[in-house]
Design an enzyme around this catalytic site. Structure first.
Site, short mmCIF file in Angstrom:
data_model
loop_
_atom_site.label_atom_id
_atom_site.label_comp_id
_atom_site.label_asym_id
_atom_site.label_seq_id
_atom_site.Cartn_x
_atom_site.Cartn_y
_atom_site.Cartn_z
N GLY A 1 2.03 2.98 4.93
CA GLY A 1 3.01 3.51 5.85
C GLY A 1 3.74 2.48 6.67
O GLY A 1 4.59 2.84 7.50
N ALA B 1 0.82 -1.21 0.00
CA ALA B 1 0.00 0.00 0.00
C ALA B 1 0.86 1.27 0.00
O ALA B 1 2.09 1.22 0.11
CB ALA B 1 -0.95 -0.01 1.19
N HIS B 2 0.17 2.40 -0.09
CA HIS B 2 0.83 3.71 -0.20
C HIS B 2 1.81 3.96 0.95
O HIS B 2 1.55 3.65 2.10
CB HIS B 2 -0.21 4.83 -0.23
CG HIS B 2 -0.98 4.97 1.06
ND1 HIS B 2 -0.54 5.75 2.10
CD2 HIS B 2 -2.14 4.42 1.47
CE1 HIS B 2 -1.39 5.69 3.10
NE2 HIS B 2 -2.38 4.88 2.74
N ASN B 3 2.96 4.51 0.60
CA ASN B 3 3.98 4.96 1.55
C ASN B 3 4.63 3.84 2.36
O ASN B 3 5.35 4.09 3.33
CB ASN B 3 3.41 6.01 2.52
CG ASN B 3 2.97 7.27 1.81
OD1 ASN B 3 1.82 7.38 1.39
ND2 ASN B 3 3.89 8.22 1.66
N ALA B 4 4.39 2.59 1.98
CA ALA B 4 5.08 1.49 2.64
C ALA B 4 6.55 1.47 2.22
O ALA B 4 6.92 1.99 1.15
CB ALA B 4 4.42 0.16 2.30
#
Length: 299
Positions: free
Chosen positions: A244, A224-227
């Site tokens: 994240g 997912a986003h910003n991982a």
């Protein structure tokens, strides 16, 4: 892959810098140990009585095996502390057919994309504007690389993977309606990263979703986003790394594990089958269960 050429056992031994024990037999194919036959090469990672019986029955083959087999077999063999690693290196060296670098005519590559040398792009693949791809990277069939994504050298993106699509980000408005949070960030893959078939790596809402050097992501994984996926880390099929979340170096996520948003997993730690990680994990531990708890130290 498959039958490429005949190779002598002595050539395999020389390539691996291992001592050949037995006759210099001819090798024409690769085989699982349970399917060993004449002129084939296989490996035995552990000592088992049934493997021993099979190996003894096929003397005109080459087996890379653990030291426990020493002086127990007359079949041609090589002794290695890590037979599987030695086998895969020999298999790649002598039997793996590397794709000829080419851009398939059915692919769509935006003219603003920056492509390195010796890249292979498969049929139906789409590369949007502002993408950068490093040398010797291979993208297989029907891969989607959205605008602005950066992919390093020597990467492998398998069929039907999607990199840089917007993630599932919503904020509930004053009327209780989910309002989409636009994703303005990007995705960056360092050198040597592998992405499996059907895997999605979402672009960051702001900033970067990062896959670090030599990390390997299996099929049907969601990043997912910003991982952030750390160097040399392995993420296995069906796993979900939420927004994240940060995985350290040399971690292992077993199939169908879930890392909650914002959670950190320390370097050299392992997450067990189907585990749900809801709080930070220290370095060098094995966590299992729902919710995940520390089972034991790996130090």
């Amino acid at each position: 892959m498959g039958k490429v050429k005949r190779v002598m056992a002595s050539e395999v031994a020389a390539a691996l810098n291992l001592r050949l024990i037995g006759a210099d037999v001819k090798i024409e194919r690769l085989a699982a140990i349970t399917e060993l036959r004449d002129a084939s090469m296989s490996f035995a990672n552990t000592f088992r009585a049934d493997y021993l019986k099979i190996i003894k029955g096929v003397p005109n083959s080459l087996v890379i095996c653990s030291p426990e087999y020493a002086e127990k077999i007359h079949t041609t063999h090589l002794l290695s502390g890590n037979p599987r690693l030695a086998f895969l290196r020999a298999a790649k060296h002598f039997f793996y057919v590397h794709p000829h670098p080419q851009i398939h005519p059915s692919s769509i590559v935006d003219p603003t994309a920056k492509l390195g040398r010796d890249i292979s792009i498969g049929p139906g693949t789409v590369i949007e504007s502002g993408v950068t791809i490093g040398d010797r990277t291979e993208l297989r069939s029907n891969v989607i690389i959205k605008s602005g994504v950066t992919i390093g050298a020597d990467c492998l993106i398998k069929s039907n993977a999607v990199l840089g699509e917007e993630g599932f980000g919503y904020e509930i408005d004053e009327h209780g309606v989910p309002e989409h949070f636009p994703h303005f960030g990007t995705v960056c893959l360092d050198d040597g990263v592998h992405i499996g078939s059907g895997t999605a790596v979402d672009r960051a809402t702001l900033g970067t979703t990062k896959i670090c050097k030599n990390a390997k992501i299996d099929n049907l994984v969601h990043i997912a986003h910003n991982a952030v996926i750390g160097q040399n880390t392995l993420v296995i099929a069906g796993s979900v790394v939420c927004g994240g979340a940060v995985l350290g170096r040399n971690c292992w996520l077993a199939p169908n594990s879930v890392i909650k948003e914002g959670v950190r997993v320390g370097d050299f730690s392992m997450v067990g089958l189907g585990a749900v990680v809801v709080k930070n994990v220290p370095e060098q531990v094995l966590v299992v269960g729902v919710p995940a708890k520390i089972l034991r130290s790996l130090a």
